[in-house]
Write an enzyme that holds these catalytic residues in place. Sequence first.
Site, short mmCIF file in Angstrom:
data_model
loop_
_atom_site.label_atom_id
_atom_site.label_comp_id
_atom_site.label_asym_id
_atom_site.label_seq_id
_atom_site.Cartn_x
_atom_site.Cartn_y
_atom_site.Cartn_z
N CYS A 1 0.80 -1.23 0.00
CA CYS A 1 0.00 0.00 0.00
C CYS A 1 0.84 1.28 0.00
CB CYS A 1 -0.92 0.01 1.23
SG CYS A 1 -2.08 -1.36 1.24
N1 LIG Z 1 -2.88 -5.97 2.36
C1 LIG Z 1 -3.33 -4.91 3.00
O1 LIG Z 1 -2.99 -4.68 4.16
C2 LIG Z 1 -4.28 -3.92 2.34
C3 LIG Z 1 -4.88 -2.95 3.16
C4 LIG Z 1 -5.78 -2.06 2.60
C5 LIG Z 1 -6.03 -2.11 1.24
N2 LIG Z 1 -5.42 -3.05 0.45
C6 LIG Z 1 -5.77 -3.06 -0.97
O2 LIG Z 1 -6.60 -4.19 -1.21
C7 LIG Z 1 -6.34 -4.73 -2.51
C8 LIG Z 1 -5.96 -6.19 -2.39
O3 LIG Z 1 -4.76 -6.30 -1.63
P1 LIG Z 1 -4.29 -7.64 -0.93
O4 LIG Z 1 -3.21 -7.26 0.00
O5 LIG Z 1 -5.45 -8.41 -0.42
O6 LIG Z 1 -3.68 -8.40 -2.18
P2 LIG Z 1 -3.36 -9.98 -2.30
O7 LIG Z 1 -2.35 -10.11 -3.38
O8 LIG Z 1 -3.08 -10.55 -0.95
O9 LIG Z 1 -4.73 -10.58 -2.79
C9 LIG Z 1 -5.26 -10.35 -4.05
C10 LIG Z 1 -5.80 -11.66 -4.57
O10 LIG Z 1 -6.45 -11.41 -5.81
C11 LIG Z 1 -6.24 -12.52 -6.64
N3 LIG Z 1 -6.51 -12.11 -8.01
C12 LIG Z 1 -5.73 -11.44 -8.86
N4 LIG Z 1 -6.36 -11.24 -10.02
C13 LIG Z 1 -7.58 -11.82 -9.90
C14 LIG Z 1 -8.70 -11.96 -10.75
N5 LIG Z 1 -8.68 -11.46 -12.00
N6 LIG Z 1 -9.77 -12.62 -10.31
C15 LIG Z 1 -9.79 -13.13 -9.06
N7 LIG Z 1 -8.77 -13.02 -8.19
C16 LIG Z 1 -7.68 -12.37 -8.61
C17 LIG Z 1 -4.81 -12.90 -6.35
O11 LIG Z 1 -4.54 -14.23 -6.74
C18 LIG Z 1 -4.74 -12.71 -4.84
O12 LIG Z 1 -5.03 -13.89 -4.14
C19 LIG Z 1 -5.25 -3.84 -3.10
O13 LIG Z 1 -5.84 -2.81 -3.85
C20 LIG Z 1 -4.59 -3.25 -1.88
O14 LIG Z 1 -3.96 -2.01 -2.17
C21 LIG Z 1 -4.55 -3.95 0.99
#
Ligand SMILES: NC(=O)c1ccc[n+]([C@@H]2O[C@H](COP(=O)([O-])OP(=O)(O)OC[C@H]3O[C@@H](n4cnc5c(N)ncnc54)[C@H](O)[C@@H]3O)[C@@H](O)[C@H]2O)c1
Length: 440
Positions: free
Chosen positions: A275
Amino acid sequence: MVDYKQQLLDRLNSRTATVGIIGMGYVGLPLAVEFARAGYHVIGLDVLQDKVDKLNAGVSYIPDIPTETLAPLVETGHLRGTTSYDDLREVDAVSICVPTPLTPQREPDMSYVVNTVQQIRARLRPGQLVVLESTTYPGTTDELVRQILEQSGLRCGRDFFLAFSPEREDPGNGKFNTATIPKIVGGVDEAAGDLAESLYGKVVVRTVRVGNAREAEAAKLVENIFRAVNIALVNELKIVFDRMGIDIWNVLDAASTKPFGFMRFNPGPGWGGHCIPLDPFYLSWKAREYGVTPKFIELAGEVNVQMPEYVIEKLTLALNDRRKPTRGSRILVLGIAYKKDIDDPRESPAFEIIEALLELGAEVSYHDPHVPKAPRMRSWPDLPPMTSALLTPEVLESQDAVVIVTDHSAVDYDAVARHASLIVDTRGVYRNSRPNVVKA
Ligand SMILES: NC(=O)c1ccc[n+]([C@@H]2O[C@H](COP(=O)([O-])OP(=O)(O)OC[C@H]3O[C@@H](n4cnc5c(N)ncnc54)[C@H](O)[C@@H]3O)[C@@H](O)[C@H]2O)c1
């Protein structure tokens, strides 16, 4: 005429609605668990078969979600995983939690969101609520997502509903979790906002309704930019005070006693995670369309990306004092996750440091109790495969230096100090001065 909004509200209130979550990662899985715990039927979709298999076996792969919490939800049929977008035909509401990284040119990489929304569009049916959760620039929901979904022939606000609700997940935070963090909600119109508020209101302690989706998108960016800028500020102050012979940690302890108007940020080896190093640039990119360049964001980036270099400089000077060149020195990097007590190494400054040390000819190893095997990193594709070394007295004694990049609680730092000849401490682990510790 069918009142889709009322129909959906009824299903949400009676908890007969089925909720789809796309992207079963750090954000999606905890959210899916909360909806399932609240009594909804939840379908968790991911493109990775491995994750879906684990989910369907009731086995958690996210440290903040214990398997004991997940397993009963899967057993009772409240939560199931799938890789098939066709399964989303049956959902009443769908949340999108897919990655939003940057391209190598540091521009928003919207490909995950676009692909996902195109898949939803192909199966969109009247009465569904779609909520984007991925962090992104203001306008994504009501420009990009809406435009793709309306290619289905269905109209936003009449046939389907669209909102943005940013995730505030803080992995490793023992005090807060998905359910106890207030959740911002903004619809592209009133009906969507009402529905999204009703949806999340069942699973989080408080929903915070804002005027529209853009305000919700902007609020999330403000939160992350605030952190990025303050991390840069304290990192810069660390360098300034170091030159002046002043210990930044003591200074921060003192400043933090002010009961108002001060919020503590700690310096470190740079910035990391999915992030803070990425999201602020979503705003800079979008702002250019409006003829403005947000200077603080760029400056924070400049300062924070230079921090690994500062750590290397401190290390090479300390080795030099011991008549050792970096080339051929054995360096152990302690902690490669991007922050304390988590297993997520994404964008961790540890990789920048490891790469630089390898380029200088050092023999580099690492230890991280939470990351047994360093995954292949998008931004550092050429790094050799590495696995976590044991942290034994013999291993520590065989090193020319140990660089503490992440201060995991599970590490015995007294033992490290007893056995390592030189420690470069980027996290303020050792507060009193010791002959073998260099603060960086
Ligand atoms: N990790 C955090 O602490 C956090 C906090 C707030 C916001 N975010 C935001 O949330 C979003 C997700 O982050 P995250 O950390 O969970 O990422 P992550 O990589 O842990 O999870 C994303 C998942 O999406 C899957 N994916 C990718 N393309 C896909 C598709 N076309 N169809 C279905 N699944 C698909 C991936 O395989 C993965 O498992 C991002 O925008 C991030 O900036 C993350």
